[in-house]
Motif scaffolding. Structure first.
Motif, mmCIF file in Angstrom:
data_model
loop_
_atom_site.group_PDB
_atom_site.id
_atom_site.type_symbol
_atom_site.label_atom_id
_atom_site.label_comp_id
_atom_site.label_asym_id
_atom_site.label_seq_id
_atom_site.Cartn_x
_atom_site.Cartn_y
_atom_site.Cartn_z
ATOM 1 N N SER A 172 92.508 36.540 37.842
ATOM 2 C CA SER A 172 92.173 34.785 37.713
ATOM 3 C C SER A 172 93.431 34.340 38.467
ATOM 4 C CB SER A 172 92.173 34.654 36.274
ATOM 5 O OG SER A 172 93.292 35.097 35.485
ATOM 6 N N PRO A 173 94.632 34.487 38.456
ATOM 7 C CA PRO A 173 95.658 33.983 39.237
ATOM 8 C C PRO A 173 95.232 33.871 40.728
ATOM 9 C CG PRO A 173 96.819 35.447 37.813
ATOM 10 C CD PRO A 173 95.230 35.813 37.997
ATOM 11 N N GLU A 174 94.460 34.765 41.516
ATOM 12 C CA GLU A 174 94.226 34.464 42.728
ATOM 13 C C GLU A 174 93.023 33.647 42.938
ATOM 14 O OE1 GLU A 174 92.473 37.341 46.430
ATOM 15 O OE2 GLU A 174 93.201 38.398 44.556
ATOM 16 N N LEU A 175 92.139 33.412 42.058
ATOM 17 C CA LEU A 175 91.175 32.414 42.132
ATOM 18 C C LEU A 175 91.879 30.969 41.938
ATOM 19 C CD1 LEU A 175 88.181 31.432 41.982
ATOM 20 C CD2 LEU A 175 88.395 31.793 39.491
ATOM 21 N N ILE A 176 92.772 30.716 41.032
ATOM 22 C CA ILE A 176 93.505 29.575 40.733
ATOM 23 C C ILE A 176 94.215 28.935 41.905
ATOM 24 C CG2 ILE A 176 95.221 28.513 39.406
ATOM 25 C CD1 ILE A 176 94.352 30.344 36.927
ATOM 26 N N ASN A 177 94.860 30.252 42.585
ATOM 27 C CA ASN A 177 95.686 29.689 43.805
ATOM 28 C C ASN A 177 94.844 29.320 44.726
ATOM 29 O OD1 ASN A 177 98.225 30.457 42.551
ATOM 30 N ND2 ASN A 177 98.139 32.655 43.211
ATOM 31 N N THR A 178 93.767 29.964 44.918
ATOM 32 C CA THR A 178 92.555 29.525 46.080
ATOM 33 C C THR A 178 92.452 28.525 46.068
ATOM 34 O OG1 THR A 178 92.048 31.743 46.403
ATOM 35 C CG2 THR A 178 90.353 30.145 47.054
ATOM 36 N N LEU A 179 91.870 27.856 44.733
ATOM 37 C CA LEU A 179 91.657 26.568 44.293
ATOM 38 C C LEU A 179 92.627 25.527 44.392
ATOM 39 C CD1 LEU A 179 89.538 27.438 41.012
ATOM 40 C CD2 LEU A 179 88.530 26.504 43.105
ATOM 41 N N THR A 180 93.886 25.744 44.085
ATOM 42 C CA THR A 180 94.919 24.943 44.196
ATOM 43 C C THR A 180 95.328 24.664 45.766
ATOM 44 O OG1 THR A 180 95.793 25.802 42.352
ATOM 45 C CG2 THR A 180 97.433 24.568 43.756
ATOM 46 N N ARG A 181 95.272 25.719 46.439
ATOM 47 C CA ARG A 181 95.594 25.277 48.119
ATOM 48 C C ARG A 181 94.267 24.596 48.870
ATOM 49 N NH1 ARG A 181 96.306 31.124 47.962
ATOM 50 N NH2 ARG A 181 94.220 31.472 49.056
ATOM 51 N N SER A 182 93.253 24.884 48.121
ATOM 52 C CA SER A 182 91.999 24.117 48.866
ATOM 53 C C SER A 182 92.230 22.695 48.470
ATOM 54 C CB SER A 182 90.937 24.503 48.353
ATOM 55 O OG SER A 182 90.473 25.897 48.746
ATOM 56 N N LEU A 183 92.690 22.418 47.344
ATOM 57 C CA LEU A 183 93.086 20.835 46.886
ATOM 58 C C LEU A 183 94.203 20.310 47.633
ATOM 59 C CD1 LEU A 183 92.253 21.201 43.012
ATOM 60 C CD2 LEU A 183 90.768 19.907 44.585
ATOM 61 N N ALA A 184 95.049 21.137 48.003
ATOM 62 C CA ALA A 184 96.251 20.712 48.543
ATOM 63 C C ALA A 184 96.088 20.173 49.961
ATOM 64 C CB ALA A 184 97.131 21.625 48.437
ATOM 65 N N GLU A 185 94.939 20.871 50.660
ATOM 66 C CA GLU A 185 94.598 20.892 51.933
ATOM 67 C C GLU A 185 93.963 19.472 52.439
ATOM 68 O OE1 GLU A 185 92.454 24.464 52.841
ATOM 69 O OE2 GLU A 185 94.371 25.585 53.259
ATOM 70 N N GLY A 186 93.352 19.085 51.142
ATOM 71 C CA GLY A 186 92.684 17.642 51.213
ATOM 72 C C GLY A 186 91.377 17.898 51.821
ATOM 73 N N PRO A 187 90.551 16.596 51.799
ATOM 74 C CA PRO A 187 89.126 16.740 52.250
ATOM 75 C C PRO A 187 89.091 16.805 53.761
ATOM 76 C CG PRO A 187 89.838 14.486 51.729
ATOM 77 C CD PRO A 187 90.990 15.481 51.366
ATOM 78 N N GLY A 188 89.841 16.651 54.638
ATOM 79 C CA GLY A 188 89.920 16.876 56.054
ATOM 80 C C GLY A 188 89.753 18.187 56.438
ATOM 81 N N TYR A 189 90.066 19.133 55.630
ATOM 82 C CA TYR A 189 89.929 20.589 56.401
ATOM 83 C C TYR A 189 88.845 21.222 55.996
ATOM 84 C CZ TYR A 189 91.227 25.375 56.625
ATOM 85 O OH TYR A 189 91.154 26.509 57.070
ATOM 86 N N GLY A 190 87.927 21.572 57.124
ATOM 87 C CA GLY A 190 86.654 22.009 57.088
ATOM 88 C C GLY A 190 86.651 23.509 57.493
ATOM 89 N N TRP A 191 85.512 24.231 57.272
ATOM 90 C CA TRP A 191 85.143 25.424 57.604
ATOM 91 C C TRP A 191 84.356 25.565 58.781
ATOM 92 C CZ3 TRP A 191 87.437 29.624 55.223
ATOM 93 C CH2 TRP A 191 88.015 29.385 54.037
ATOM 94 N N SER A 192 84.561 26.468 59.693
ATOM 95 C CA SER A 192 83.738 26.407 60.943
ATOM 96 C C SER A 192 83.428 28.087 60.941
ATOM 97 C CB SER A 192 84.649 26.217 62.095
ATOM 98 O OG SER A 192 85.824 27.251 62.313
ATOM 99 N N PRO A 193 82.263 28.498 61.887
ATOM 100 C CA PRO A 193 82.132 29.706 62.046
ATOM 101 C C PRO A 193 83.437 30.632 62.493
ATOM 102 C CG PRO A 193 80.470 28.429 63.010
ATOM 103 C CD PRO A 193 81.775 27.516 62.630
ATOM 104 N N SER A 194 84.198 30.164 63.277
ATOM 105 C CA SER A 194 85.357 30.725 63.760
ATOM 106 C C SER A 194 86.323 31.027 62.284
ATOM 107 C CB SER A 194 86.072 30.200 64.810
ATOM 108 O OG SER A 194 86.555 29.002 64.172
ATOM 109 N N THR A 195 86.301 30.278 61.562
ATOM 110 C CA THR A 195 87.030 30.612 60.178
ATOM 111 C C THR A 195 86.673 31.755 59.375
ATOM 112 O OG1 THR A 195 87.581 28.138 59.857
ATOM 113 C CG2 THR A 195 87.957 29.453 58.206
ATOM 114 N N TYR A 196 85.389 31.963 59.390
ATOM 115 C CA TYR A 196 84.740 32.869 58.917
ATOM 116 C C TYR A 196 84.910 34.248 59.549
ATOM 117 C CZ TYR A 196 82.380 29.922 55.391
ATOM 118 O OH TYR A 196 82.034 29.079 54.277
ATOM 119 N N ALA A 197 85.062 34.159 60.816
ATOM 120 C CA ALA A 197 85.242 35.294 61.685
ATOM 121 C C ALA A 197 86.616 35.811 61.466
ATOM 122 C CB ALA A 197 84.898 34.972 63.040
ATOM 123 N N ARG A 198 87.508 35.306 61.030
ATOM 124 C CA ARG A 198 88.914 35.640 60.841
ATOM 125 C C ARG A 198 89.303 35.753 59.309
ATOM 126 N NH1 ARG A 198 89.680 31.187 64.162
ATOM 127 N NH2 ARG A 198 91.129 30.524 62.527
#
Length: 95
Positions: free
Chosen positions: A56-82
């Protein structure tokens, strides 16, 4: 007549942003030392996932990091490839 289901006191229900009858239920199961995440569509459970307390800490850390990155951060096919270095696809696939 409306059917009311009483959830355990350690449950939370989150509704899908698409508002099409989907929702996520998160329930703590102390006897199993795990959370159960279940995906529902209307009144039908479509899938479940058991998350060990130790993960569960890994899930919480992932959610926290995502919120800190803000709404401008997007996923792209190249993001999934790495995938991140900490992930081992072989380990996930049992190899």
């Amino acid at each position: 007549m409306t059917v009311v289901t009483v959830l355990p006191p350690t449950s939370e229900v989150l509704f899908d942003t698409r508002d099409d009858g989907r929702w996520l239920r998160i329930t703590w199961h102390p006897a199993d030392d795990a959370f159960v995440l279940s995906i529902w569509r209307d009144r039908t459970c479509a899938a479940t996932f058991q998350l060990a307390r130790s993960a569960s800490p890994e899930l919480i850390n992932t959610l926290t990091r995502s919120l800190a990155e803000g709404p401008g951060y997007g996923w792209s096919p190249s993001t999934y490839a790495r995938p991140r270095a900490r992930w081992s696809w072989r380990r996930l696939l049992g190899g």
